[in-house]
Scaffold this active site. Structure first.
Site, short mmCIF file in Angstrom:
data_model
loop_
_atom_site.label_atom_id
_atom_site.label_comp_id
_atom_site.label_asym_id
_atom_site.label_seq_id
_atom_site.Cartn_x
_atom_site.Cartn_y
_atom_site.Cartn_z
N CYS A 1 0.83 -1.22 0.00
CA CYS A 1 0.00 0.00 0.00
C CYS A 1 0.86 1.26 0.00
CB CYS A 1 -0.89 0.05 1.24
SG CYS A 1 -2.16 -1.21 1.34
N HIS B 1 -3.58 -6.49 1.37
CA HIS B 1 -2.62 -7.36 0.69
C HIS B 1 -2.45 -8.72 1.34
CE1 HIS B 1 -1.52 -3.46 -1.05
NE2 HIS B 1 -1.27 -4.20 -2.11
N LYS C 1 -9.92 -10.75 -5.31
CA LYS C 1 -9.80 -9.36 -5.74
C LYS C 1 -8.61 -9.20 -6.69
CE LYS C 1 -7.85 -5.91 -3.25
NZ LYS C 1 -7.08 -5.00 -4.07
N LYS D 1 -3.17 -4.92 -6.64
CA LYS D 1 -1.87 -4.50 -7.14
C LYS D 1 -0.86 -5.63 -7.00
CE LYS D 1 -2.71 0.09 -5.28
NZ LYS D 1 -2.48 0.88 -4.08
#
Ligand SMILES: [Zn+2]
Length: 538
Positions: free
Chosen positions: A140, A165, A313, A316
């Site tokens: 993040c 994460h 999900k 990133k």
């Protein structure tokens, strides 16, 4: 005030942004989702006749990019250059993203202005030196509050994990520079109160209001443990926190402290489109930074939800993400652009599924829409030698179509252009497509064609004109979503000679009945949405 000798002074552009994306990997479906949404919103407002500025770009600083580059054995700048040129920009071109600018945070036009912005804050007494120790998620690039962390299981048993994460946080202790974020809580709350649309959707707004009500901590805005970033102007041992650096792109890209004309002609953004994982940065830190430097706040921050693929999900850090090209190679770019905005209510969590995409492609694009276009072109060809006849026998059924079109256009314009509710807008347009299909089924032009009397010919002409004129409006309304197929429909309808280029058609005029002139040459072009089994490679 001195008159400006050049430039458009007629008003501010409608300014749309995507987040600038981290370049630690190639773009995935989640990035494409937000960027396509920005492009559709941009094209819609352009078709309102507005001047629009659409910005996207890449966030290239920070520890995560540095670590990825090190792992690949290249310098971070080389890593960023390669990914931007070989992955990011080509994908946006492939997806027909019509951005006006692409900013990279390693560009001098950005880094110089970031230093000036932060120096201004420092000079105003908004920044002080202090120490901080806390759990930090590199994924993040953010300090976490202890209460936000989740307990690890399995290989991470006994560790504290980032809730986004699901990876262990690191305890960071740094002597840093801090921005007095804690002093902005009341002003932020007052702004949310006075501007109910500032944060969308409602769930995102509530989350932010609750977060700010709990009291804000000052924000560490520098790092000294690594050097991949913009140096703090008054202390070269520190680099500016990557999120402060990144948020400022929305100002630096349009000429902050550099070109007053372009800056005032665009800034602040009317709509910042973001994912909800970066909501607090945009709805709390960004407006507080702007307040601190006396700049105007953006109009709206619209967060989309989590995009799930098989329940996971697209994050990133999730390298299993589906590449958008995997989808476009099978379904085409238009269907890709249309699908996610069609399938998921913007702002809500939603799933990508191959099965759902294939089903909707067949039922909505190929059958409802594509079939309508090819049937109408075929009948005008067969019964009127490809020349659009005049409607001289309008009755109840035709007037219902005229009324419905006017309502469809107004509703779609409100949903898409004003409310950023793409799904509801698409639904409205496709409801109209269904209605036109129903109209043709009821009028049965193939039966009317057997009647050679003047009344029969007039009736047939009226039915086919009504269907073709409806398609003229549908091409205009779907053009922001599916520019390629809309253009082919526009050409098939022979609309360009009389009405001009499709992109120049104003949404406001789309519902005005009778724009497509009788006498237009209708051609049966290529099928708009080929059946999947007919597609090469399917
Ligand atoms: Zn994280």
């Amino acid at each position: 005030m001195a008159a400006s000798g050049s430039g458009n002074q007629s008003g501010k552009a409608f300014y749309v942004t995507t987040p600038i994306y981290y370049v630690n990997d190639a773009p995935h479906l989640g990035h494409a989702y937000t960027t396509v949404a920005g492009d559709v919103l941009t094209r819609w407002h352009r078709q309102r006749g507005e001047r629009v500025w659409f910005l996207t770009g890449t966030d290239e600083h920070g520890q995560k990019v540095l670590r990825t580059a090190e792992a690949k054995g290249v310098s971070p700048q080389e890593w960023c250059d390669k990914l931007v040129e070989e992955a990011w920009k080509p994908l946006w071109r492939h997806l027909e993203i019509a951005n006006d600018d692409f900013i990279r945070t390693t560009e001098k036009r950005h880094t110089d202005r970031v230093r000036e912005f932060v120096q201004d804050l420092y000079d105003k007494g908004e920044i002080y030196q202090g120490g901080y120790e806390g759990p930090y998620c590199v994924g993040c690039e953010e300090y976490k509050l202890p209460g936000e962390l989740i307990a690890g299981e399995g290989e991470h048993a006994g560790e504290q994990l980032c809730p986004i994460h699901k990876r262990p946080v690191e305890i960071l202790k740094e002597e840093n520079y801090f921005f007095k974020l804690s002093e902005y809580g009341d002003r932020l709350l007052a702004h949310y109160e006075a501007n109910p649309d500032f944060i969308q959707p409602e769930s995102a707004r509530n989350e932010v209001v609750n977060f700010v009500r709990q009291g804000l901590q000052d924000l560490s805005i520098s790092r000294s443990t690594f050097d991949w970033g913009v140096p703090v102007p008054w202390d070269g041992r520190h680099v500016i926190y990557v999120w402060v650096d990144a948020l400022l792109n929305y100002a630096t890209a349009v000429g902050y402290n550099q070109n007053q004309d372009t800056f005032e002609g665009s800034f602040p953004a009317d709509v910042h489109l973001i994912g909800k994982d970066i909501l607090r940065f945009h709805a709390v830190i960004w407006p507080a930074l702007l307040m601190a430097n006396g700049l105007r706040l953006p109009g709206r921050i619209v967060a989309n939800g989590w995009l799930l693929v098989g329940g996971e999900k697209m994050s990133k850090s999730n390298l299993t993400g589906i590449s958008p090209r995997d989808i476009t190679s099978h379904f085409g770019v238009d269907a890709f652009r249309w699908y996610l905005l069609r399938a998921i209510a913007y702002g809500q969590d939603g799933s990508f599924s191959w099965e759902d995409l294939a089903a909707r492609y067949t039922s909505e694009l190929a059958n409802d829409y594509g079939n309508l276009a090819s049937r109408v072109a075929a009948m005008v060809g067969k019964y009127f030698d490809g020349v659009l006849p005049e409607a001289t026998a309008d009755g109840e059924a035709e007037r219902a179509v005229h009324d419905s079109l006017a309502k469809t256009v107004a509703e779609a314009d409100r949903k898409i252009g004003d409310d950023v509710e793409f799904q509801a807008g698409i639904q409205t347009i496709f409801d109209f497509v269904k209605q036109v299909n129903g109209y043709i089924s009821e009028q049965e032009p193939w039966k009317v064609a057997k009647d050679d009397s003047p009344e029969g010919r007039a009736r047939l002409a009226t039915i086919l004109y009504t269907a073709a004129e409806s398609l003229r409006a549908v091409a205009v309304l779907l053009n922001p979503f599916m520019p390629e197929s809309s253009q082919r429909l526009w050409e098939s309808l022979g609309a360009e000679p009389a009405l001009g280029a499709l992109a120049g058609q104003r949404v406001q005029d789309a519902g005005e009945w009778g724009r497509l002139p009788a006498g237009s040459t209708i051609t049966k072009g290529a099928v708009l949405f080929p059946r999947l089994e007919d597609k090469p490679g399917a």
